[in-house]
Design an enzyme around this catalytic site. Structure first.
Site, PDB file in Angstrom:
ATOM      1  CG  HIS A  19      -2.020  -1.109   1.040  1.00 30.10           C
ATOM      2  ND1 HIS A  19      -2.737  -1.637   2.094  1.00 30.10           N
ATOM      3  CD2 HIS A  19      -2.442  -1.806  -0.074  1.00 30.10           C
ATOM      4  CE1 HIS A  19      -3.557  -2.589   1.639  1.00 30.10           C
ATOM      5  NE2 HIS A  19      -3.392  -2.698   0.340  1.00 30.10           N
ATOM      6  CB  SER A 102      -5.718  -2.550  -2.946  1.00 30.14           C
ATOM      7  OG  SER A 102      -6.507  -3.679  -3.215  1.00 30.14           O
ATOM      8  CD  GLU A 120     -12.180 -10.951  -4.249  1.00 29.71           C
ATOM      9  OE1 GLU A 120     -11.119 -10.323  -4.115  1.00 29.71           O
ATOM     10  OE2 GLU A 120     -12.242 -12.200  -4.109  1.00 29.71           O
ATOM     11  CG  ASP A 145      -8.693 -16.232 -13.527  1.00 25.96           C
ATOM     12  OD1 ASP A 145      -8.383 -16.650 -12.400  1.00 25.96           O
ATOM     13  OD2 ASP A 145      -7.863 -16.029 -14.426  1.00 25.96           O
ATOM     14  N   GLY A 146      -8.736 -13.263 -12.180  1.00 28.70           N
ATOM     15  CA  GLY A 146      -7.865 -12.089 -12.211  1.00 28.70           C
ATOM     16  C   GLY A 146      -6.933 -12.049 -13.418  1.00 28.70           C
ATOM     17  CG  ASP A 166      -2.541  -8.095  -3.555  1.00 27.73           C
ATOM     18  OD1 ASP A 166      -1.617  -8.893  -3.295  1.00 27.73           O
ATOM     19  OD2 ASP A 166      -3.216  -7.529  -2.671  1.00 27.73           O
TER      20      ASP A 166
HETATM   21  C1  LIG Z   1      -4.252 -10.757  -1.360  1.00 25.08           C
HETATM   22  S1  LIG Z   1      -5.967 -10.635  -1.473  1.00 25.08           S
HETATM   23  C2  LIG Z   1      -6.256  -9.024  -2.068  1.00 25.08           C
HETATM   24  C3  LIG Z   1      -5.997  -7.922  -1.102  1.00 25.08           C
HETATM   25  C4  LIG Z   1      -6.236  -6.531  -1.667  1.00 25.08           C
HETATM   26  N1  LIG Z   1      -5.648  -6.352  -2.989  1.00 25.08           N
HETATM   27  C5  LIG Z   1      -5.666  -5.460  -0.742  1.00 25.08           C
HETATM   28  O1  LIG Z   1      -4.511  -5.039  -0.934  1.00 25.08           O
HETATM   29  O2  LIG Z   1      -6.390  -5.036   0.163  1.00 25.08           O
HETATM   30  C6  LIG Z   1      -6.311 -11.580  -2.898  1.00 25.08           C
HETATM   31  C7  LIG Z   1      -7.787 -11.581  -3.298  1.00 25.08           C
HETATM   32  O3  LIG Z   1      -7.905 -12.252  -4.550  1.00 25.08           O
HETATM   33  C8  LIG Z   1      -9.097 -13.034  -4.557  1.00 25.08           C
HETATM   34  N2  LIG Z   1      -8.878 -14.081  -5.559  1.00 25.08           N
HETATM   35  C9  LIG Z   1      -8.291 -15.302  -5.412  1.00 25.08           C
HETATM   36  N3  LIG Z   1      -8.206 -15.929  -6.591  1.00 25.08           N
HETATM   37  C10 LIG Z   1      -8.717 -15.090  -7.529  1.00 25.08           C
HETATM   38  C11 LIG Z   1      -8.864 -15.157  -8.936  1.00 25.08           C
HETATM   39  N4  LIG Z   1      -8.464 -16.228  -9.623  1.00 25.08           N
HETATM   40  N5  LIG Z   1      -9.394 -14.095  -9.567  1.00 25.08           N
HETATM   41  C12 LIG Z   1      -9.796 -12.987  -8.892  1.00 25.08           C
HETATM   42  N6  LIG Z   1      -9.712 -12.874  -7.535  1.00 25.08           N
HETATM   43  C13 LIG Z   1      -9.173 -13.904  -6.860  1.00 25.08           C
HETATM   44  C14 LIG Z   1      -9.227 -13.518  -3.145  1.00 25.08           C
HETATM   45  O4  LIG Z   1     -10.572 -13.826  -2.851  1.00 25.08           O
HETATM   46  C15 LIG Z   1      -8.702 -12.322  -2.347  1.00 25.08           C
HETATM   47  O5  LIG Z   1      -9.754 -11.475  -1.982  1.00 25.08           O
END
Ligand SMILES: C[S@@+](CC[C@H](N)C(=O)[O-])C[C@H]1O[C@@H](n2cnc3c(N)ncnc32)[C@H](O)[C@@H]1O
Length: 287
Positions: A19, A102, A120, A145-146, A166
């Site tokens: 952050h 974030s 998400e 999917d991310g 992330d």
């Molecule tokens: C490390 S956390 C994110 C924290 C956030 N970016 C922050 O800094 O506050 C990772 C997030 O990715 C989500 N996630 C896991 N696999 C994913 C995917 N394939 N596609 C999108 N989101 C996913 C999880 O549910 C989780 O909320």
């Protein structure tokens, strides 16, 4: 799979490092009147309560924001002051109760006309995020999917901005797949800045990701790492040894601002830990 829940880790040292890097980048975007877009591909919940069962179970925030918060009135590097500035409105009485995710960090810097595009996949986190984002028409929300969205959502409608990547790295192939997806995204949006968070692990699995980002990208690529106290790890024990952020196409003098913030974090959060900066690729356009 999707078993990872960020509520256990919110406000810990890894969040602070990531952050702080975001704050450097957001401040630079907000310097110019032209609108910007932030695309946050693994957004999580928006805001985290530090009194929840999850946060209280690990108490990771105590070794992170819990240590920093009493220092908020002291002189600190600009990115750290900006981070305090994003946390303070969530805790108006001064007692630390909430920590921003974030999306909330990004929103703290946004003006009328700027865009926040969130993604998400976890159903519960997505529902929470939707609630957090309601009534702000600058925010749009996706459930994809991310890595697929990293390519699919490029370029954003506003062509100045930041992509935050992330992942939870639950699926181990993400380390190898991410660089390739990032190269594809950059082909669609070369002007964007991309921030990738990664864990520094005892088994060195993250090095596959770092190596993958050493080639085939346009602009500068810099790796910033906060290494925790080595004395606290049992030899060969698994787990997090530190936290890393790679920024692709960083703005001018990002290294100076991030170096100051990272060193301050190392001094404040660790005894013998250290912060390092390493250019994986220098920007050919910058002398
Ligand atoms: C490390 S956390 C994110 C924290 C956030 N970016 C922050 O800094 O506050 C990772 C997030 O990715 C989500 N996630 C896991 N696999 C994913 C995917 N394939 N596609 C999108 N989101 C996913 C999880 O549910 C989780 O909320």
């Amino acid at each position: 799979m999707l078993s990872y829940q960020h509520a256990y880790h919110a406000g810990g040292p890894a969040d602070l490092h990531k952050h702080a890097a975001m704050c450097v980048l957001m401040e630079r975007l907000a310097e110019k009147p032209k609108p910007f877009a932030v695309v946050d591909l693994y957004a999580g919940h928006g805001v985290y309560g530090l009194g929840t069962d999850e946060a209280q179970k690990t108490k990771e925030f105590e070794g992170g924001i819990g240590r920093l918060w009493p220092k908020r009135g002291e002189v600190a590097p600009q990115a750290i002051s900006a981070l305090f500035g994003a946390i303070a409105p969530l805790n108006p009485e001064g007692r630390l109760i909430y920590y921003p995710g974030s999306p909330a960090i990004a929103r703290a810097f946004m003006r009328e006309g700027d865009l926040l595009i969130l993604n998400e996949l976890h159903p519960a986190a997505h529902t929470d995020l939707k609630r957090w984002a309601r009534q702000d028409d600058r925010i749009t929300l996706h459930k994809r999917d991310g890595l697929e969205a990293l390519v699919g959502l490029m370029p954003p409608p506003v062509r100045r901005g930041l992509v935050v990547i992330d992942p939870s790295y639950e699926i181990k192939t993400e380390y190898a797949a991410l660089p390739d997806a990032l190269r594809k995204a950059q082909r669609k949006w070369k002007e964007g800045t991309y921030l990738v968070w990664y864990p520094i692990l005892a088994d060195g699995r993250h090095s596959e990701l770092v190596k993958g980002l050493e080639t085939g990208l346009a602009g500068g690529v810099i790796a910033c790492e906060l290494h925790f106290d080595a004395s606290k790890f049992a030899k060969d024990a698994p787990g997090l040894r530190g936290t890393g952020v790679i920024v692709v196409n960083p703005p001018w003098k990002f290294d100076v601002a991030m170096g100051a913030a990272g060193e301050w974090l190392a001094k404040t959060l660790t005894t013998t830990g250290r912060h390092t900066l390493r250019w994986l690729q220098r920007d050919a356009n910058v002398a």
